[in-house]
Design a protein around this motif. Structure first.
Motif, PDB file in Angstrom:
ATOM      1  N   TYR A 194     -18.186  41.574   1.318  1.00 57.66           N
ATOM      2  CA  TYR A 194     -17.079  42.337   1.870  1.00 57.66           C
ATOM      3  C   TYR A 194     -16.717  41.808   3.262  1.00 57.66           C
ATOM      4  CZ  TYR A 194     -14.439  46.312   3.639  1.00 57.66           C
ATOM      5  OH  TYR A 194     -13.468  47.101   4.190  1.00 57.66           O
ATOM      6  N   LEU A 195     -17.713  41.568   4.081  1.00 59.70           N
ATOM      7  CA  LEU A 195     -17.508  41.036   5.439  1.00 59.70           C
ATOM      8  C   LEU A 195     -16.905  39.638   5.379  1.00 59.70           C
ATOM      9  CD1 LEU A 195     -17.927  41.669   8.436  1.00 59.70           C
ATOM     10  CD2 LEU A 195     -20.171  40.624   8.255  1.00 59.70           C
ATOM     11  N   LEU A 196     -17.334  38.821   4.463  1.00 58.05           N
ATOM     12  CA  LEU A 196     -16.794  37.471   4.292  1.00 58.05           C
ATOM     13  C   LEU A 196     -15.329  37.516   3.876  1.00 58.05           C
ATOM     14  CD1 LEU A 196     -18.783  35.025   4.595  1.00 58.05           C
ATOM     15  CD2 LEU A 196     -18.208  34.548   2.225  1.00 58.05           C
ATOM     16  N   VAL A 197     -14.960  38.372   2.958  1.00 53.83           N
ATOM     17  CA  VAL A 197     -13.575  38.517   2.520  1.00 53.83           C
ATOM     18  C   VAL A 197     -12.725  39.022   3.679  1.00 53.83           C
ATOM     19  CG1 VAL A 197     -12.060  39.847   0.986  1.00 53.83           C
ATOM     20  CG2 VAL A 197     -14.141  38.804   0.087  1.00 53.83           C
ATOM     21  N   LEU A 198     -13.241  39.982   4.421  1.00 54.43           N
ATOM     22  CA  LEU A 198     -12.522  40.522   5.575  1.00 54.43           C
ATOM     23  C   LEU A 198     -12.304  39.435   6.633  1.00 54.43           C
ATOM     24  CD1 LEU A 198     -11.314  43.132   6.694  1.00 54.43           C
ATOM     25  CD2 LEU A 198     -13.524  43.600   7.741  1.00 54.43           C
ATOM     26  N   LEU A 199     -13.302  38.646   6.903  1.00 57.21           N
ATOM     27  CA  LEU A 199     -13.205  37.552   7.872  1.00 57.21           C
ATOM     28  C   LEU A 199     -12.210  36.496   7.394  1.00 57.21           C
ATOM     29  CD1 LEU A 199     -14.287  36.335  10.519  1.00 57.21           C
ATOM     30  CD2 LEU A 199     -16.046  35.213   9.170  1.00 57.21           C
ATOM     31  N   LEU A 200     -12.256  36.147   6.129  1.00 59.52           N
ATOM     32  CA  LEU A 200     -11.317  35.186   5.555  1.00 59.52           C
ATOM     33  C   LEU A 200      -9.887  35.711   5.641  1.00 59.52           C
ATOM     34  CD1 LEU A 200     -11.030  32.471   4.104  1.00 59.52           C
ATOM     35  CD2 LEU A 200     -11.298  33.694   1.956  1.00 59.52           C
ATOM     36  N   PHE A 201      -9.710  36.999   5.332  1.00 57.10           N
ATOM     37  CA  PHE A 201      -8.390  37.615   5.417  1.00 57.10           C
ATOM     38  C   PHE A 201      -7.882  37.595   6.870  1.00 57.10           C
ATOM     39  CE2 PHE A 201      -5.657  41.453   5.588  1.00 57.10           C
ATOM     40  CZ  PHE A 201      -4.691  41.034   4.697  1.00 57.10           C
ATOM     41  N   ALA A 202      -8.746  37.872   7.833  1.00 56.99           N
ATOM     42  CA  ALA A 202      -8.379  37.845   9.265  1.00 56.99           C
ATOM     43  C   ALA A 202      -7.988  36.432   9.682  1.00 56.99           C
ATOM     44  CB  ALA A 202      -9.527  38.375  10.119  1.00 56.99           C
ATOM     45  N   LEU A 203      -8.702  35.438   9.218  1.00 62.70           N
ATOM     46  CA  LEU A 203      -8.375  34.041   9.543  1.00 62.70           C
ATOM     47  C   LEU A 203      -7.021  33.649   8.965  1.00 62.70           C
ATOM     48  CD1 LEU A 203     -11.807  32.212   9.155  1.00 62.70           C
ATOM     49  CD2 LEU A 203     -10.503  32.583  11.243  1.00 62.70           C
ATOM     50  N   ILE A 204      -6.731  34.090   7.752  1.00 63.40           N
ATOM     51  CA  ILE A 204      -5.430  33.785   7.132  1.00 63.40           C
ATOM     52  C   ILE A 204      -4.308  34.426   7.935  1.00 63.40           C
ATOM     53  CG2 ILE A 204      -4.009  34.199   5.085  1.00 63.40           C
ATOM     54  CD1 ILE A 204      -6.556  33.764   3.391  1.00 63.40           C
ATOM     55  N   ILE A 205      -4.484  35.655   8.370  1.00 64.41           N
ATOM     56  CA  ILE A 205      -3.462  36.342   9.171  1.00 64.41           C
ATOM     57  C   ILE A 205      -3.256  35.619  10.503  1.00 64.41           C
ATOM     58  CG2 ILE A 205      -2.954  38.461  10.453  1.00 64.41           C
ATOM     59  CD1 ILE A 205      -4.175  40.016   8.100  1.00 64.41           C
ATOM     60  N   ILE A 206      -4.324  35.280  11.165  1.00 61.46           N
ATOM     61  CA  ILE A 206      -4.213  34.562  12.456  1.00 61.46           C
ATOM     62  C   ILE A 206      -3.539  33.219  12.249  1.00 61.46           C
ATOM     63  CG2 ILE A 206      -5.554  33.425  14.278  1.00 61.46           C
ATOM     64  CD1 ILE A 206      -7.587  35.734  14.030  1.00 61.46           C
ATOM     65  N   TRP A 207      -3.921  32.493  11.232  1.00 62.32           N
ATOM     66  CA  TRP A 207      -3.329  31.181  10.950  1.00 62.32           C
ATOM     67  C   TRP A 207      -1.832  31.297  10.660  1.00 62.32           C
ATOM     68  CZ3 TRP A 207      -1.395  29.297   6.191  1.00 62.32           C
ATOM     69  CH2 TRP A 207      -1.037  27.942   6.206  1.00 62.32           C
ATOM     70  N   SER A 208      -1.413  32.341   9.958  1.00 57.65           N
ATOM     71  CA  SER A 208       0.004  32.480   9.604  1.00 57.65           C
ATOM     72  C   SER A 208       0.869  32.817  10.814  1.00 57.65           C
ATOM     73  CB  SER A 208       0.181  33.537   8.513  1.00 57.65           C
ATOM     74  OG  SER A 208      -0.136  34.819   9.027  1.00 57.65           O
ATOM     75  N   TYR A 209       0.290  33.402  11.872  1.00 55.85           N
ATOM     76  CA  TYR A 209       1.068  33.750  13.056  1.00 55.85           C
ATOM     77  C   TYR A 209       1.053  32.667  14.135  1.00 55.85           C
ATOM     78  CZ  TYR A 209       2.064  38.441  11.476  1.00 55.85           C
ATOM     79  OH  TYR A 209       2.544  39.516  10.777  1.00 55.85           O
ATOM     80  N   THR A 210       0.282  31.658  13.968  1.00 55.36           N
ATOM     81  CA  THR A 210       0.270  30.579  14.964  1.00 55.36           C
ATOM     82  C   THR A 210       1.203  29.472  14.516  1.00 55.36           C
ATOM     83  OG1 THR A 210      -1.621  29.518  13.921  1.00 55.36           O
ATOM     84  CG2 THR A 210      -2.095  31.035  15.729  1.00 55.36           C
ATOM     85  N   GLU A 211       1.880  28.839  15.507  1.00 58.44           N
ATOM     86  CA  GLU A 211       2.783  27.734  15.208  1.00 58.44           C
ATOM     87  C   GLU A 211       1.986  26.443  15.178  1.00 58.44           C
ATOM     88  OE1 GLU A 211       6.228  27.495  17.682  1.00 58.44           O
ATOM     89  OE2 GLU A 211       6.396  29.665  17.797  1.00 58.44           O
ATOM     90  N   PRO A 212       2.350  25.575  14.282  1.00 51.80           N
ATOM     91  CA  PRO A 212       1.643  24.293  14.251  1.00 51.80           C
ATOM     92  C   PRO A 212       1.945  23.509  15.520  1.00 51.80           C
ATOM     93  CG  PRO A 212       3.499  24.261  12.737  1.00 51.80           C
ATOM     94  CD  PRO A 212       3.390  25.656  13.284  1.00 51.80           C
ATOM     95  N   ASN A 213       0.981  22.778  15.979  1.00 57.17           N
ATOM     96  CA  ASN A 213       1.115  22.002  17.211  1.00 57.17           C
ATOM     97  C   ASN A 213       1.552  20.575  16.878  1.00 57.17           C
ATOM     98  OD1 ASN A 213       1.093  21.355  19.837  1.00 57.17           O
ATOM     99  ND2 ASN A 213      -1.130  21.246  20.055  1.00 57.17           N
ATOM    100  N   ILE A 214       2.697  20.475  16.246  1.00 55.96           N
ATOM    101  CA  ILE A 214       3.222  19.170  15.854  1.00 55.96           C
ATOM    102  C   ILE A 214       4.403  18.868  16.761  1.00 55.96           C
ATOM    103  CG2 ILE A 214       4.320  17.836  14.023  1.00 55.96           C
ATOM    104  CD1 ILE A 214       2.880  19.670  12.022  1.00 55.96           C
ATOM    105  N   ASP A 215       4.325  17.746  17.478  1.00 53.63           N
ATOM    106  CA  ASP A 215       5.430  17.341  18.349  1.00 53.63           C
ATOM    107  C   ASP A 215       6.494  16.666  17.506  1.00 53.63           C
ATOM    108  OD1 ASP A 215       4.210  18.286  20.608  1.00 53.63           O
ATOM    109  OD2 ASP A 215       3.208  16.393  21.062  1.00 53.63           O
ATOM    110  N   GLN A 216       7.562  17.397  17.287  1.00 55.51           N
ATOM    111  CA  GLN A 216       8.670  16.833  16.542  1.00 55.51           C
ATOM    112  C   GLN A 216       9.661  16.258  17.539  1.00 55.51           C
ATOM    113  OE1 GLN A 216      10.278  19.713  13.905  1.00 55.51           O
ATOM    114  NE2 GLN A 216       8.382  19.978  12.782  1.00 55.51           N
ATOM    115  N   PRO A 217      10.172  15.068  17.271  1.00 54.29           N
ATOM    116  CA  PRO A 217      11.126  14.481  18.208  1.00 54.29           C
ATOM    117  C   PRO A 217      12.399  15.319  18.277  1.00 54.29           C
ATOM    118  CG  PRO A 217      11.041  13.205  16.184  1.00 54.29           C
ATOM    119  CD  PRO A 217       9.956  14.248  16.103  1.00 54.29           C
TER     120      PRO A 217
END
Length: 189
Positions: free
Chosen positions: A12-35
């Motif tokens: 349960y804790l592992l699923v919760l942690l994985l779900f939290a990581l997915i949420i955090i990842w979806s709200y962060t912008e990729p750090n790709i320098d586009q010209p």
């Protein structure tokens, strides 16, 4: 039974942690320098254009260019392969050619690059050639900067700066000047 309960809590804790990581990842912008593509296009562009300045029903200036572009922000017009004629009493008083030139629409001043110009005098034509000519409309003067050459009759003048005042027909040439006068042969009658 304790082990099963522990495994369930752990899963349960592992699923919760994985779900939290997915949420955090979806709200962060990729750090790709586009010209960043900056397209600096003029507001208007024209081909084979003739521009005339008319005062009291009489053409005073006419510009004939292969290409022109207008920038409304800077209020400038850039010309390519521009032929120009300034008229005085409906007669051409000054003509010029410049591969590139720029007109300030606020004050009608022009910058001409690699330009040639012919100024009509009472008896002859004064030929100008300069790396950079500036037409100052308010005083009706040409200022040549960098390499400049003036030819009149059998006289050739070279210098790095010149100032030609059209209304009062005054020419000033300075900065590393050189004069060459061709020999004329005189016939005796």
């Amino acid at each position: 039974m304790k082990i099963n309960k522990f495994k369930k809590q752990y899963n349960y804790l592992l699923v919760l942690l994985l779900f939290a990581l997915i949420i955090i990842w979806s709200y962060t912008e990729p750090n790709i320098d586009q010209p960043k593509i900056k397209i600096d296009l003029p507001d208007f562009s024209f081909e084979n254009v003739i521009v005339s300045k008319i005062e009291d029903g009489i053409i005073t200036v006419e510009l004939d260019a292969k290409y022109a572009e207008i920038d409304k922000k800077t209020k400038t017009t850039k010309f390519k392969n521009c032929f120009g004629t300034f008229y005085k009493n409906s007669e051409p008083a000054l003509t010029f050619f410049a591969p590139t030139s720029e007109l300030d629409m606020n004050n009608s001043n022009m910058e001409l690059y690699d330009a040639t110009a012919d100024i009509k005098t009472e008896n002859n034509i004064l030929n100008l050639k300069s790396d950079h000519l500036s037409w100052q409309a308010d005083s009706q003067t040409f200022v040549g900067q960098s390499y400049t050459q003036i030819k009149y009759d059998n006289i050739t003048l070279d210098g790095e700066y010149f100032h030609v005042n059209i209304p009062i027909r005054k020419i000033i040439l300075s900065h590393n000047c050189h004069a060459e006068i061709e020999k004329q042969t005189w016939k005796k009658d």
